[in-house]
Design a protein around this motif. Sequence first.
Motif, short mmCIF file in Angstrom:
data_model
loop_
_atom_site.label_atom_id
_atom_site.label_comp_id
_atom_site.label_asym_id
_atom_site.label_seq_id
_atom_site.Cartn_x
_atom_site.Cartn_y
_atom_site.Cartn_z
N LEU A 37 -9.78 -0.74 -1.18
CA LEU A 37 -8.95 -0.12 -0.14
C LEU A 37 -7.52 0.10 -0.62
O LEU A 37 -6.88 1.08 -0.25
N ALA A 38 -7.03 -0.83 -1.47
CA ALA A 38 -5.66 -0.70 -1.98
C ALA A 38 -5.59 0.24 -3.17
O ALA A 38 -4.50 0.70 -3.54
N GLY A 39 -6.73 0.49 -3.82
CA GLY A 39 -6.74 1.38 -4.97
C GLY A 39 -6.37 0.72 -6.27
O GLY A 39 -6.32 1.38 -7.31
N ILE A 46 1.31 -12.70 -3.72
CA ILE A 46 2.50 -11.87 -3.78
C ILE A 46 2.32 -10.72 -2.80
O ILE A 46 1.34 -9.96 -2.88
N ALA A 47 3.23 -10.59 -1.85
CA ALA A 47 3.15 -9.50 -0.88
C ALA A 47 3.34 -8.18 -1.61
O ALA A 47 4.33 -7.98 -2.32
N THR A 48 2.37 -7.29 -1.45
CA THR A 48 2.36 -6.04 -2.20
C THR A 48 2.22 -4.86 -1.25
O THR A 48 1.32 -4.85 -0.39
N ARG A 49 3.07 -3.87 -1.44
CA ARG A 49 2.99 -2.67 -0.60
C ARG A 49 2.01 -1.68 -1.23
O ARG A 49 2.10 -1.37 -2.42
N VAL A 50 1.05 -1.21 -0.41
CA VAL A 50 0.03 -0.29 -0.92
C VAL A 50 -0.25 0.79 0.12
O VAL A 50 0.11 0.66 1.28
N ARG A 51 -0.92 1.85 -0.37
CA ARG A 51 -1.45 2.88 0.52
C ARG A 51 -2.94 2.62 0.68
O ARG A 51 -3.70 2.73 -0.29
N LEU A 52 -3.36 2.22 1.86
CA LEU A 52 -4.76 1.92 2.08
C LEU A 52 -5.55 3.21 2.30
O LEU A 52 -5.13 4.09 3.06
N ARG A 53 -6.71 3.31 1.61
CA ARG A 53 -7.59 4.47 1.76
C ARG A 53 -9.02 3.97 1.94
O ARG A 53 -9.42 2.98 1.33
N ASP A 54 -9.78 4.68 2.78
CA ASP A 54 -11.16 4.28 2.99
C ASP A 54 -12.05 4.79 1.87
O ASP A 54 -11.58 5.39 0.90
N GLY A 55 -13.37 4.56 2.00
CA GLY A 55 -14.30 4.94 0.95
C GLY A 55 -14.38 6.43 0.71
O GLY A 55 -14.84 6.87 -0.36
N GLU A 56 -13.94 7.24 1.67
CA GLU A 56 -13.93 8.70 1.53
C GLU A 56 -12.61 9.22 1.00
O GLU A 56 -12.43 10.43 0.86
N ASP A 62 0.18 2.79 5.46
CA ASP A 62 1.12 2.25 4.48
C ASP A 62 1.29 0.78 4.85
O ASP A 62 1.88 0.46 5.88
N ALA A 63 0.78 -0.13 4.02
CA ALA A 63 0.63 -1.52 4.45
C ALA A 63 1.12 -2.51 3.40
O ALA A 63 1.38 -2.15 2.25
N ILE A 64 1.23 -3.76 3.83
CA ILE A 64 1.50 -4.90 2.95
C ILE A 64 0.22 -5.73 2.88
O ILE A 64 -0.38 -6.03 3.92
N ILE A 84 -0.73 -4.39 8.66
CA ILE A 84 -0.70 -2.96 8.94
C ILE A 84 0.14 -2.69 10.19
O ILE A 84 0.55 -3.61 10.90
N HIS A 85 0.36 -1.41 10.47
CA HIS A 85 1.00 -1.06 11.74
C HIS A 85 0.01 -1.31 12.86
O HIS A 85 -1.20 -1.13 12.70
N GLY A 86 0.54 -1.75 14.01
CA GLY A 86 -0.32 -2.32 15.05
C GLY A 86 -0.87 -1.36 16.07
O GLY A 86 -1.17 -1.78 17.19
N GLY A 87 -1.02 -0.10 15.72
CA GLY A 87 -1.63 0.83 16.67
C GLY A 87 -3.14 0.70 16.69
O GLY A 87 -3.77 0.27 15.72
N ARG A 88 -3.74 1.08 17.79
CA ARG A 88 -5.19 0.95 17.93
C ARG A 88 -5.94 1.80 16.91
O ARG A 88 -6.96 1.38 16.36
N ALA A 89 -5.45 3.01 16.67
CA ALA A 89 -6.14 3.91 15.74
C ALA A 89 -6.09 3.37 14.32
O ALA A 89 -7.09 3.47 13.58
N VAL A 90 -4.97 2.79 13.93
CA VAL A 90 -4.85 2.22 12.58
C VAL A 90 -5.83 1.07 12.41
O VAL A 90 -6.55 0.96 11.40
#
Length: 444
Positions: A37-39, A46-56, A62-64, A84-90
């Motif tokens: 997911l982080a790529g 260690i807290a790491t900032r990444v762009r999370l992407r699904d299998g597609e 944009d998460a830690i 992650i950001h705390g929205g329902r869709a995320v």
Amino acid sequence: MHPREQTIFALSSGRPPAAIAIVRVSGPQAGKALAELAGRAVEPRIATRVRLRDGEGREIDDAIVLWFPAPASATGEDVAEFHIHGGRAVQAALFAALSAFNNVRPAEPGEFTRRAFENGKLDLTEAEALDDLIHADTDRQRRQALRQLKGLLGDKARDWRARIIEASALIEAGIDFADEGDVPAELIAPALATIRSLLAEIEETLEGQGRSERLRDGLTVAISGPPNVGKSTLINLLARREVAIVSPHAGTTRDVIEVQLDLDGYPVTVIDTAGIRDTEDPVEQEGVRRARARAAEADLVLWVTDSDHELDESMIAADAAAPWIVRNKIDLEPTREVDAGQGRLFKISARQGEGVGELVAALAAFVRDYFGATEDSLIGRVRQRQLLQESAAGLRRALAIVGQGDELIAEELRSASLALGRLLGRVDVEDVLDKIFREFCIGK
């Protein structure tokens, strides 16, 4: 694959929407899920900032992220955390991406903590303390749960159990060397000394706790009395909000109303009951019946009255012994002497607030005296007290049968050791485990 061997995930923070949400993953697939997911691979702890992407390849957020390889993690398994950001869709997108991995599923209530227990990260007393800390409503509850979470009772129980096993080994060695003259006596004497010392320590712990385990549920105060004397006004005043309907018509309160209060850090449940009187209304009759039943179960009854209602001692006695008499409406009516019997008397005006401060102060003092010295308490639950009592009873029986057969003493010591093992959750507790961990929230 067995459910306990699968990887689990859950939201470990508050319900959405929120600024930040924490999703925890535990199990053998946690590292793979995080890396994909982080790529990329993530450095442990260690807290790491990444762009999370699904299998597609679709971007989730944009998460830690954090990575805790086993066994140095909260559960003893590989653990990943997604901040992650705390929205329902995320959250829904991340949950869908995690569910796409083989043998990765949503966690059930308490499953993270149960895995920590099964992997030796905490014992059952600490797991119970964690549950108490999560559900603590007052400062006193929080402090007691934190003391338990430090493992104070568990550490003592482990030490007691180890010493019982040592004493048992000496007794059984004496049985094995029964033909060696004075060898059995040399072995049994130190064993008996250990048993006496252990029994004294456990009994001291039991005697010193008072009502500390009641702190989890709190104390119950029932407001009772005839109709139209100001019971609902008083409970609204104590709650500092309108929780009960106030009306000049008798029989307005038909059911029991409960309010949770924090008095000096102690949890108190105040219940407003239906007015106690004879009535032909079947609904009100049921309300009166429930009022009497709840008052009889309460730790303290405040019997509210006014000048229009003479004290009916038979009705009061049916609810509780020596209740506190609260003479209301002193702002509207001339004060008349009232005999409170063995209880206490308070004169107030619930509408004006006069005298209520003294009543609240007296309630706080009553609660403090009721719970006693809980600051040093080790016992937090009835289950813990019962198992300590079982262990002490086994030690007591072992001492009582000295000279009647060492085999009998050894059996009583095994019984005492078994009770402590059940206290720690290490022996014969599957049904207890299921009950305890089902009470946890999902994600813990």
